[in-house]
Design a protein around this motif. Structure first.
Motif, PDB file in Angstrom:
ATOM      1  N   ARG A 112      -6.841  14.329   0.543  1.00  0.00           N
ATOM      2  CA  ARG A 112      -6.213  15.080  -0.541  1.00  0.00           C
ATOM      3  C   ARG A 112      -5.539  14.170  -1.568  1.00  0.00           C
ATOM      4  NH1 ARG A 112      -3.050  18.869   3.661  1.00  0.00           N
ATOM      5  NH2 ARG A 112      -2.860  16.797   4.587  1.00  0.00           N
ATOM      6  N   GLN A 113      -4.994  13.052  -1.117  1.00  0.00           N
ATOM      7  CA  GLN A 113      -4.262  12.158  -2.006  1.00  0.00           C
ATOM      8  C   GLN A 113      -4.767  10.720  -1.837  1.00  0.00           C
ATOM      9  OE1 GLN A 113      -0.212  13.179  -0.641  1.00  0.00           O
ATOM     10  NE2 GLN A 113       0.137  14.061  -2.659  1.00  0.00           N
ATOM     11  N   PRO A 114      -5.909  10.412  -2.422  1.00  0.00           N
ATOM     12  CA  PRO A 114      -6.474   9.059  -2.250  1.00  0.00           C
ATOM     13  C   PRO A 114      -5.574   7.963  -2.789  1.00  0.00           C
ATOM     14  CG  PRO A 114      -7.656  10.286  -3.960  1.00  0.00           C
ATOM     15  CD  PRO A 114      -6.774  11.262  -3.264  1.00  0.00           C
ATOM     16  N   HIS A 115      -4.862   8.244  -3.875  1.00  0.00           N
ATOM     17  CA  HIS A 115      -3.974   7.221  -4.445  1.00  0.00           C
ATOM     18  C   HIS A 115      -2.809   6.923  -3.511  1.00  0.00           C
ATOM     19  CE1 HIS A 115      -1.637  10.806  -5.644  1.00  0.00           C
ATOM     20  NE2 HIS A 115      -2.783  11.270  -6.105  1.00  0.00           N
ATOM     21  N   GLN A 116      -2.357   7.929  -2.744  1.00  0.00           N
ATOM     22  CA  GLN A 116      -1.288   7.710  -1.768  1.00  0.00           C
ATOM     23  C   GLN A 116      -1.780   6.830  -0.624  1.00  0.00           C
ATOM     24  OE1 GLN A 116       1.857   8.162  -1.677  1.00  0.00           O
ATOM     25  NE2 GLN A 116       2.151   7.535   0.459  1.00  0.00           N
ATOM     26  N   ILE A 117      -3.054   6.973  -0.254  1.00  0.00           N
ATOM     27  CA  ILE A 117      -3.628   6.122   0.788  1.00  0.00           C
ATOM     28  C   ILE A 117      -3.639   4.668   0.326  1.00  0.00           C
ATOM     29  CG2 ILE A 117      -5.707   5.636   2.142  1.00  0.00           C
ATOM     30  CD1 ILE A 117      -6.360   8.607   1.959  1.00  0.00           C
ATOM     31  N   LEU A 118      -3.974   4.445  -0.933  1.00  0.00           N
ATOM     32  CA  LEU A 118      -3.945   3.083  -1.465  1.00  0.00           C
ATOM     33  C   LEU A 118      -2.519   2.542  -1.503  1.00  0.00           C
ATOM     34  CD1 LEU A 118      -6.556   3.253  -4.372  1.00  0.00           C
ATOM     35  CD2 LEU A 118      -6.819   2.215  -2.111  1.00  0.00           C
ATOM     36  N   ARG A 119      -1.555   3.401  -1.788  1.00  0.00           N
ATOM     37  CA  ARG A 119      -0.163   2.961  -1.755  1.00  0.00           C
ATOM     38  C   ARG A 119       0.247   2.559  -0.340  1.00  0.00           C
ATOM     39  NH1 ARG A 119       0.934   6.932  -5.993  1.00  0.00           N
ATOM     40  NH2 ARG A 119       1.291   8.545  -4.435  1.00  0.00           N
ATOM     41  N   GLU A 120      -0.224   3.309   0.638  1.00  0.00           N
ATOM     42  CA  GLU A 120       0.062   2.957   2.021  1.00  0.00           C
ATOM     43  C   GLU A 120      -0.595   1.633   2.397  1.00  0.00           C
ATOM     44  OE1 GLU A 120       1.776   4.723   5.140  1.00  0.00           O
ATOM     45  OE2 GLU A 120       2.799   4.421   3.230  1.00  0.00           O
ATOM     46  N   ALA A 121      -1.829   1.434   1.943  1.00  0.00           N
ATOM     47  CA  ALA A 121      -2.499   0.158   2.197  1.00  0.00           C
ATOM     48  C   ALA A 121      -1.715  -0.989   1.570  1.00  0.00           C
ATOM     49  CB  ALA A 121      -3.918   0.196   1.650  1.00  0.00           C
ATOM     50  N   ASP A 122      -1.210  -0.764   0.372  1.00  0.00           N
ATOM     51  CA  ASP A 122      -0.394  -1.766  -0.299  1.00  0.00           C
ATOM     52  C   ASP A 122       0.875  -2.053   0.500  1.00  0.00           C
ATOM     53  OD1 ASP A 122       0.736  -3.413  -2.372  1.00  0.00           O
ATOM     54  OD2 ASP A 122       1.885  -1.676  -3.021  1.00  0.00           O
ATOM     55  N   ARG A 123       1.465  -1.027   1.057  1.00  0.00           N
ATOM     56  CA  ARG A 123       2.716  -1.194   1.801  1.00  0.00           C
ATOM     57  C   ARG A 123       2.539  -2.023   3.063  1.00  0.00           C
ATOM     58  NH1 ARG A 123       4.955   0.888   6.159  1.00  0.00           N
ATOM     59  NH2 ARG A 123       3.255   2.394   6.483  1.00  0.00           N
ATOM     60  N   ILE A 124       1.477  -1.767   3.823  1.00  0.00           N
ATOM     61  CA  ILE A 124       1.320  -2.441   5.109  1.00  0.00           C
ATOM     62  C   ILE A 124       0.688  -3.823   4.991  1.00  0.00           C
ATOM     63  CG2 ILE A 124       1.130  -0.197   6.259  1.00  0.00           C
ATOM     64  CD1 ILE A 124      -1.848  -0.718   6.640  1.00  0.00           C
ATOM     65  N   LEU A 125       0.085  -4.128   3.838  1.00  0.00           N
ATOM     66  CA  LEU A 125      -0.576  -5.419   3.672  1.00  0.00           C
ATOM     67  C   LEU A 125       0.441  -6.522   3.420  1.00  0.00           C
ATOM     68  CD1 LEU A 125      -3.742  -4.663   1.503  1.00  0.00           C
ATOM     69  CD2 LEU A 125      -3.718  -5.652   3.798  1.00  0.00           C
ATOM     70  N   ILE A 126       0.136  -7.710   3.935  1.00  0.00           N
ATOM     71  CA  ILE A 126       0.930  -8.889   3.625  1.00  0.00           C
ATOM     72  C   ILE A 126       0.581  -9.354   2.216  1.00  0.00           C
ATOM     73  CG2 ILE A 126       0.928  -9.594   6.054  1.00  0.00           C
ATOM     74  CD1 ILE A 126      -1.134 -11.764   5.251  1.00  0.00           C
ATOM     75  N   PRO A 127       1.419 -10.178   1.594  1.00  0.00           N
ATOM     76  CA  PRO A 127       1.042 -10.783   0.315  1.00  0.00           C
ATOM     77  C   PRO A 127      -0.262 -11.561   0.462  1.00  0.00           C
ATOM     78  CG  PRO A 127       3.380 -11.109   0.746  1.00  0.00           C
ATOM     79  CD  PRO A 127       2.800 -10.523   1.996  1.00  0.00           C
ATOM     80  N   GLU A 128      -1.152 -11.405  -0.482  1.00  0.00           N
ATOM     81  CA  GLU A 128      -2.493 -11.999  -0.462  1.00  0.00           C
ATOM     82  C   GLU A 128      -3.419 -11.310   0.547  1.00  0.00           C
ATOM     83  OE1 GLU A 128      -3.676 -14.345  -2.532  1.00  0.00           O
ATOM     84  OE2 GLU A 128      -1.781 -14.631  -3.565  1.00  0.00           O
ATOM     85  N   GLY A 129      -2.983 -10.187   1.128  1.00  0.00           N
ATOM     86  CA  GLY A 129      -3.852  -9.427   2.010  1.00  0.00           C
ATOM     87  C   GLY A 129      -4.938  -8.707   1.220  1.00  0.00           C
ATOM     88  N   HIS A 130      -5.960  -8.232   1.908  1.00  0.00           N
ATOM     89  CA  HIS A 130      -7.119  -7.639   1.242  1.00  0.00           C
ATOM     90  C   HIS A 130      -7.346  -6.192   1.682  1.00  0.00           C
ATOM     91  CE1 HIS A 130      -7.959 -11.959   0.762  1.00  0.00           C
ATOM     92  NE2 HIS A 130      -8.666 -11.615  -0.294  1.00  0.00           N
TER      93      HIS A 130
END
Length: 256
Positions: A112-130
């Motif tokens: 329902r909220q694909p942009h929120q999923i990307l925000r979550e991916a951004d949150r859990i990733l380390i700096p320079e993570g992919h």
């Protein structure tokens, strides 16, 4: 089509998507997707990789050199041998800044909220993570077929196909740099095995003549690291302002 649906309805669609992947067309696409990931994942290093959403088993991460592999899925329909957790993709129970790679295999099109999923991916990733995204291309024969079948409720045609342009825009807003885009599968979405074999020539032809019209794509983006660069004063001996300048502490900001 997906926005506004209940979680149980989305889980049912994901189950139908897995059934579609078991059919000839889905198997052909899955083979191409595994080939793409097997060439990309070995180049991404770290300690933890998370796959959000299950297509069929855990073969998508087979090419990764990262040993600790975890699957997050919102329903229990996907069978997997890797450690798995029941979790919603827009609220991942993972510590912030702890994951090296996040794989989203057609996760964004069926939530329902694909942009929120990307925000979550951004949150859990380390700096320079992919983050690695598999998606269906709306500007293709697959997209045209979806327009004719989107109201049938059948997967994957009931999903919200997202263009590469939109994904790139979301990535830019979150502070990601897109480092790789590959397009693949130029044959029309036909279930007949014999016809698909006869149309195999379209793969090389399409990649050369109409590369942007592929049925699917893979995108890899790297989380940007914001660094604070101190401004060095210009030392001018003849001026008396040097005593009033407070030099910046480079050691405090150089490793942020």
């Amino acid at each position: 089509m997906i926005e506004g649906l209940k979680r149980c309805q989305i889980n049912d669609i994901r189950e139908r998507l897995r059934g579609w992947y078991n059919r000839p067309l889905g198997q052909a696409l899955l083979q191409r997707e595994r080939e793409q990931l097997d060439s990309i994942l070995p180049t991404l290093f770290g300690y933890h990789i998370v796959q959000v959403g299950c297509l069929l088993g855990d073969d998508l991460l087979a090419g990764s050199r990262i040993r600790h592999q975890v699957l997050l899925d919102a329903d229990s329909g996907g069978e997997t041998l890797m450690p798995a957790a029941y979790a919603y993709p827009d609220a991942m129970p993972i510590e912030s800044g702890s994951v090296d790679v996040v794989l989203l295999p057609h996760t964004l099109e069926f939530e329902r909220q694909p942009h929120q999923i990307l925000r979550e991916a951004d949150r859990i990733l380390i700096p320079e993570g992919h983050v690695v995204v598999l998606g269906f291309n709306p500007w293709s024969l697959w997209g045209i077929w979806r327009l004719c079948r989107c109201f049938s409720g059948k997967a994957p045609w009931c999903g919200d196909f997202l263009s590469l342009t939109r994904i790139k825009d979301w990535m830019a807003l979150l502070g990601f740099d897109v480092v790789l885009v590959r397009r693949y599968f130029y044959r029309p979405p036909i279930q007949r095995v014999g016809v698909m074999k006869k149309l195999a020539f379209m793969e090389k032809l399409g990649a050369r003549l109409w590369p942007r019209l592929s049925g699917a794509y893979v995108l890899v983006a790297r989380k940007r690291v914001t660094t604070l660069t101190p401004i060095r004063p210009r030392w001018r001996p003849r001026r008396t302002l040097v005593g009033d300048l407070t030099p910046t502490t480079r050691s405090r900001h150089s490793h942020v």
